[in-house]
Design an enzyme around this catalytic site. Structure first.
Site, PDB file in Angstrom:
ATOM      1  N   ASP A 195      33.665   8.022 110.135  1.00 38.13           N
ATOM      2  CA  ASP A 195      33.979   7.552 108.784  1.00 38.13           C
ATOM      3  C   ASP A 195      33.848   6.033 108.764  1.00 38.13           C
ATOM      4  O   ASP A 195      34.506   5.336 109.525  1.00 38.13           O
ATOM      5  CB  ASP A 195      35.401   7.990 108.423  1.00 38.13           C
ATOM      6  CG  ASP A 195      35.902   7.370 107.122  1.00 38.13           C
ATOM      7  OD1 ASP A 195      35.058   6.974 106.301  1.00 38.13           O
ATOM      8  OD2 ASP A 195      37.130   7.283 106.962  1.00 38.13           O
ATOM      9  N   ASN A 237      34.148   4.111 105.799  1.00 38.36           N
ATOM     10  CA  ASN A 237      34.804   3.441 104.664  1.00 38.36           C
ATOM     11  C   ASN A 237      36.281   3.788 104.508  1.00 38.36           C
ATOM     12  O   ASN A 237      36.904   3.421 103.511  1.00 38.36           O
ATOM     13  CB  ASN A 237      34.061   3.751 103.354  1.00 38.36           C
ATOM     14  CG  ASN A 237      34.029   5.243 103.040  1.00 38.36           C
ATOM     15  OD1 ASN A 237      34.671   6.044 103.715  1.00 38.36           O
ATOM     16  ND2 ASN A 237      33.262   5.621 102.023  1.00 38.36           N
ATOM     17  N   ASP A 283      37.894   6.653 104.025  1.00 39.57           N
ATOM     18  CA  ASP A 283      38.364   7.710 103.124  1.00 39.57           C
ATOM     19  C   ASP A 283      38.701   8.999 103.864  1.00 39.57           C
ATOM     20  O   ASP A 283      39.058  10.004 103.249  1.00 39.57           O
ATOM     21  CB  ASP A 283      37.347   7.978 102.014  1.00 39.57           C
ATOM     22  CG  ASP A 283      36.027   8.571 102.521  1.00 39.57           C
ATOM     23  OD1 ASP A 283      35.874   8.721 103.764  1.00 39.57           O
ATOM     24  OD2 ASP A 283      35.162   8.881 101.691  1.00 39.57           O
ATOM     25  N   ASP A 309      30.474   9.908 107.172  1.00 43.87           N
ATOM     26  CA  ASP A 309      29.435   9.577 106.192  1.00 43.87           C
ATOM     27  C   ASP A 309      28.170   9.094 106.895  1.00 43.87           C
ATOM     28  O   ASP A 309      28.125   8.961 108.126  1.00 43.87           O
ATOM     29  CB  ASP A 309      29.947   8.524 105.207  1.00 43.87           C
ATOM     30  CG  ASP A 309      30.657   7.360 105.890  1.00 43.87           C
ATOM     31  OD1 ASP A 309      30.130   6.857 106.910  1.00 43.87           O
ATOM     32  OD2 ASP A 309      31.737   6.953 105.415  1.00 43.87           O
ATOM     33  N   ASP A 358      18.879  26.758 107.224  1.00 42.26           N
ATOM     34  CA  ASP A 358      20.066  27.593 107.191  1.00 42.26           C
ATOM     35  C   ASP A 358      19.695  29.009 106.763  1.00 42.26           C
ATOM     36  O   ASP A 358      18.863  29.205 105.878  1.00 42.26           O
ATOM     37  CB  ASP A 358      21.060  26.981 106.199  1.00 42.26           C
ATOM     38  CG  ASP A 358      22.389  27.693 106.166  1.00 42.26           C
ATOM     39  OD1 ASP A 358      23.069  27.720 107.197  1.00 42.26           O
ATOM     40  OD2 ASP A 358      22.747  28.215 105.098  1.00 42.26           O
ATOM     41  N   GLU A 360      17.793  29.215 111.645  1.00 34.25           N
ATOM     42  CA  GLU A 360      18.995  29.949 112.053  1.00 34.25           C
ATOM     43  C   GLU A 360      18.835  31.405 111.641  1.00 34.25           C
ATOM     44  O   GLU A 360      18.612  31.696 110.465  1.00 34.25           O
ATOM     45  CB  GLU A 360      20.229  29.361 111.378  1.00 34.25           C
ATOM     46  CG  GLU A 360      21.498  30.140 111.675  1.00 34.25           C
ATOM     47  CD  GLU A 360      22.597  29.939 110.642  1.00 34.25           C
ATOM     48  OE1 GLU A 360      23.776  30.001 111.023  1.00 34.25           O
ATOM     49  OE2 GLU A 360      22.273  29.724 109.459  1.00 34.25           O
TER      50      GLU A 360
END
Length: 548
Positions: free
Chosen positions: A26, A28, A30, A34, A205, A276
Site C-alpha cells: 500500500d 497511500n 488506505d 495498489d 481467468d 486457468e
C-alpha cells in the site's frame, strides 16, 4: 499488422511471480495495496530471479469478488491508481528486465458493467443477447440444474426481463454470451487495449468457462465428490462438486475463440498467455488448449494445488501428464490466491522448512514454466483469521467448514517490526497481517544465508544456468514409495533430479547408466549424497546429478 510478430519464448521455462495487488504494498495509507506500491517493490522480484510478473485484476470493479467482477475493462480502479500508474509500473518492470502479465476476466463481468445494465433493461435492446438469459420452466424454477461455484443455483431471477441470467460465480457476476459474435469482438478489443499499453501477456481467468451449451442441457450427477480433489470448486461442503460439468463449461466452441485470441497476441512481439483450467479432467483440457501452437501458450490445472504430495501421488500425476498432455506446455503452481498456501497444505500447522525447500526445488525442476505466488519465497504459512475479519464471499457463505480464500491473501510482510509489517502506514489493512508472518518478513530473511528467501533466490538464479531444467525433456524413473526421481535431458545437458518426499531416510538405487554420475552442486538443496550405487536421502532431502 497481419503477420506474426517474433516471439523469443521467454516464458518457456521462465519464472512468473504472481502479485495479488490488494495485499502486496500500500503506497497511500488506505490499507489496500495498489499499483504504485507494486512499482516500489519490483526490485524485490527482480532480485529473486523471476522473469515476469502476473498481476491479479486491478480494473474498475465494485469489488464484490475483489476485481474478478469487472465494470470497466479499459481502466484502473481508483483504489489501485490510474492508467498513468500502470504505465509507470510497466516501464519500471521493463527496466528491471521483468515482463508484465495481467489477469483478464473474460467469462463474466460485474452486474454494474454498462453492457449488463443495458442487457437487463429489456428483451429487445442492442445488447439483449450479450449475456445468457433464459425463461423459467413451467413451474418457475431455473431452466436447468447448473450450479454456481459459490453455492446454489447458477441462475438468478431478474424482475426487469422476467427471465433468469447465468452466473457461474456470484450473482453479481453475470456470464457473457460467447455465442454472440459481437461479444467476442468487444472482449478482444479490451485485450488489444492493454497490449497497446505494453503488457507482455495474460493470465486468463476461468479459461474453460467462456462457452455454455446453447441447448442448456442438464449436467449429469456424479454423487459426493472425492474429498482429495484439489480443485477449490470441488469441496465436500459445496454441491457444485456433485455434478459432472459437461454442459456449463469446457465446451468445444471454446477452441475457435482461443484461436482468435492467440491470433491477436501473435501480432505483438514476445507475448504469452497462461490459462486457468478448473475441470473434471484438467489434464485433458491442458492438452486440448495448448496443442497445435495456435491457442494458449501455457495452461495450469489444480492437480498440484491439493494436499496430496507424496512420491507415489506425484509419480502417478506426472505419468498421466506425460501420457495426456505430451508436448503441451504447462505452468506449474503450488500456491495461488485461491487455495491454502502450500506451506500449510503440504506441511501442516508447523511445516518443516526442509519440505518447503524440497517442494521449491521440485517445482523448479519440472518441465514447464514456474509460477510463484507472493510470499512463497518467504515460506509463509496459511493465515488464520476470525470470522469477523473475513472478506471473501465464498468463505463467508461456507463458514465454518470452509474458510474461503482470505488466509492466503493477507498482506505481504516486508518489515518484521513495522506496523502492519510494512505493508501499509494506515491504521487498518483490508485484511489483518498474520502475526506468524512477522518473523518471516523480507527484512528478517534478506541476507540471512539459511533463510527461505536466500534459498529461493539462490535456486532460481542457479536454475537459469541449467538448460536441461529450462528446456529439456522429462523422463520419470520407476515409482518409489518415498523418492520421486526423473531425468531432464537437453542436447547439451542431462540431469537426474532426486527428491525424498518422506520424513524418513530413503535410498534410491541408481540406474546402471547413472552410476558414474557426479553431484551437480550449486542448487542449495541439502540432505542427500551418493553412497555407492545409491543416492541416500535424508528426510526431505534431494540432489541433482549430471553425467560428464
Amino acid at each position: 499488422m497481419s503477420n506474426k510478430a517474433p516471439n523469443n519464448g521467454w516464458w518457456r521455462g521462465g519464472v512468473i511471480y504472481q502479485i495479488y495487488p490488494r495485499s502486496f504494498q500500500d503506497s497511500n495509507g488506505d490499507g489496500i495495496g495498489d499499483l504504485p506500491g507494486i512499482t516500489q517493490r519490483l526490485d524485490h522480484i527482480a532480485a529473486l530471479g523471476a522473469d515476469g510478473i502476473w498481476i491479479s485484476p486491478f480494473f474498475k470493479s465494485p469489488m464484490k469478488d475483489f476485481g474478478y467482477d469487472v465494470s470497466d475493462y479499459n481502466d484502473v480502479d481508483p483504489m489501485f491508481g490510474t492508467l498513468d500508474d500502470f504505465r509507470a509500473l510497466v516501464a519500471r518492470a521493463h527496466v528491471l528486465g521483468l515482463k508484465v502479465m495481467i489477469d483478464q476476466v473474460l467469462s463474466h463481468c460485474s452486474d454494474q458493467h454498462p453492457w449488463f445494465v443495458e442487457s437487463r433493461s429489456s428483451r429487445d435492446n442492442p445488447k439483449a443477447d450479450w449475456f445468457v438469459w433464459a425463461d423459467p420452466r413451467d413451474d418457475g424454477n431455473p431452466p436447468n440444474n447448473w450450479l454456481s461455484i459459490f453455492g446454489g443455483s447458477a441462475w438468478q431471477w431478474d424482475t426487469r426481463r422476467c427471465q433468469y441470467y447465468l452466473h457461474n460465480f456470484l450473482t453479481s457476476q453475470p456470464d457473457l454470451n460467447f455465442h454472440h459474435p459481437a461479444v467476442q469482438d468487444a472482449l478482444l478489443d479490451t485485450v488489444k487495449f492493454w497490449l497497446d499499453l505494453g503488457v507482455d501477456g495474460y493470465r486468463l481467468d476461468t479459461v474453460n468457462f467462456f462457452f455454455h451449451d446453447a441447448q442448456l442441457r442438464d449436467n449429469p450427477g456424479r454423487g459426493a465428490p472425492d474429498r482429495s480433489n484439489p480443485d477449490p470448486a470441488v469441496n465436500p461442503f459445496n454441491p457444485y462438486g456433485w455434478q459432472r460439468h459437461v454442459y456449463d463449461k469446457s465446451r468445444p466452441e471454446n477452441l475457435p475463440f482461443l484461436q482468435r485470441l492467440r491470433a491477436l497476441l501473435d501480432q505483438y512481439p514476445d507475448t504469452t498467455m497462461v490459462g486457468e483450467i478448473g475441470d473434471d479432467d484438467g489434464l485433458a483440457r491442458v492438452a486440448e488448449y495448448t496443442a497445435g501452437g495456435d491457442k494458449l501458450h501455457m495452461a495450469y490445472c489444480f492437480d498440484l494445488l491439493g494436499e496430496a504430495h507424496d512420491a507415489p501421488f506425484l509419480h502417478g500425476f506426472l505419468t498421466r501428464f506425460n501420457t495426456i498432455v505430451g508436448d503441451g506446455w504447462p505452468c506449474w503452481a503450488l500456491s495461488n490466491h485461491d487455495v491454502v498456501r502450500s506451506a500449510t497444505r503440504w506441511g501442516g500447522p508447523n511445516p518443516d522448512p526442509r519440505l518447503l525447500r524440497l517442494a521449491a526445488a521440485f517445482q523448479a525442476s519440472l518441465r514447464g514454466t514456474v509460477c510463484l505466488y507472493q510470499g512463497e519465497e518467504l515460506g509463509l504459512p496459511e493465515a488464520e483469521l476470525r470470522y469477523e475479519d473475513l472478506q471473501d464471499p465464498y468463505g463467508i457463505t461456507m463458514w465454518p467448514e470452509f474458510k474461503g480464500r482470505d488466509g492466503c491473501r493477507t498482506p505481504m510482510p516486508w518489515s518484521g517490526d513495522a506496523p502492519h509489517a510494512g505493508f501499509t502506514t494506515g491504521d487498518r489493512p483490508w485484511l489483518p497481517v498474520a502475526e506468524a508472518h512477522r518473523a518471516l518478513a523480507v527484512d528478517r530473511q534478506a541476507g540471512a544465508p539459511d533463510s527461505m528467501l536466500s534459498f529461493f533466490t539462490h535456486l532460481l538464479h542457479w536454475r537459469r544456468q541449467q538448460v536441461a531444467l529450462r528446456e529439456g525433456r522429462l523422463t520419470l524413473l520407476p515409482a518409489h514409495p518415498q523418492v520421486l526421481a526423473f531425468i531432464r535431458q537437453h542436447d547439451t545437458q542431462t540431469l537426474l533430479c532426486v527428491f525424498n518426499f518422506s520424513d524418513q531416510v530413503a535410498k534410491l538405487a541408481l540406474p546402471e547408466d547413472w552410476r558414474s554420475a557426479t553431484v551437480l552442486d550449486g542448487s542449495g538443496l541439502p540432505g542427500a549424497r551418493l553412497e555407492g550405487d545409491c543416492v541416500r536421502c535424508e528426510p526431505y532431502g534431494g540432489l541433482f546429478l549430471h553425467r560428464t
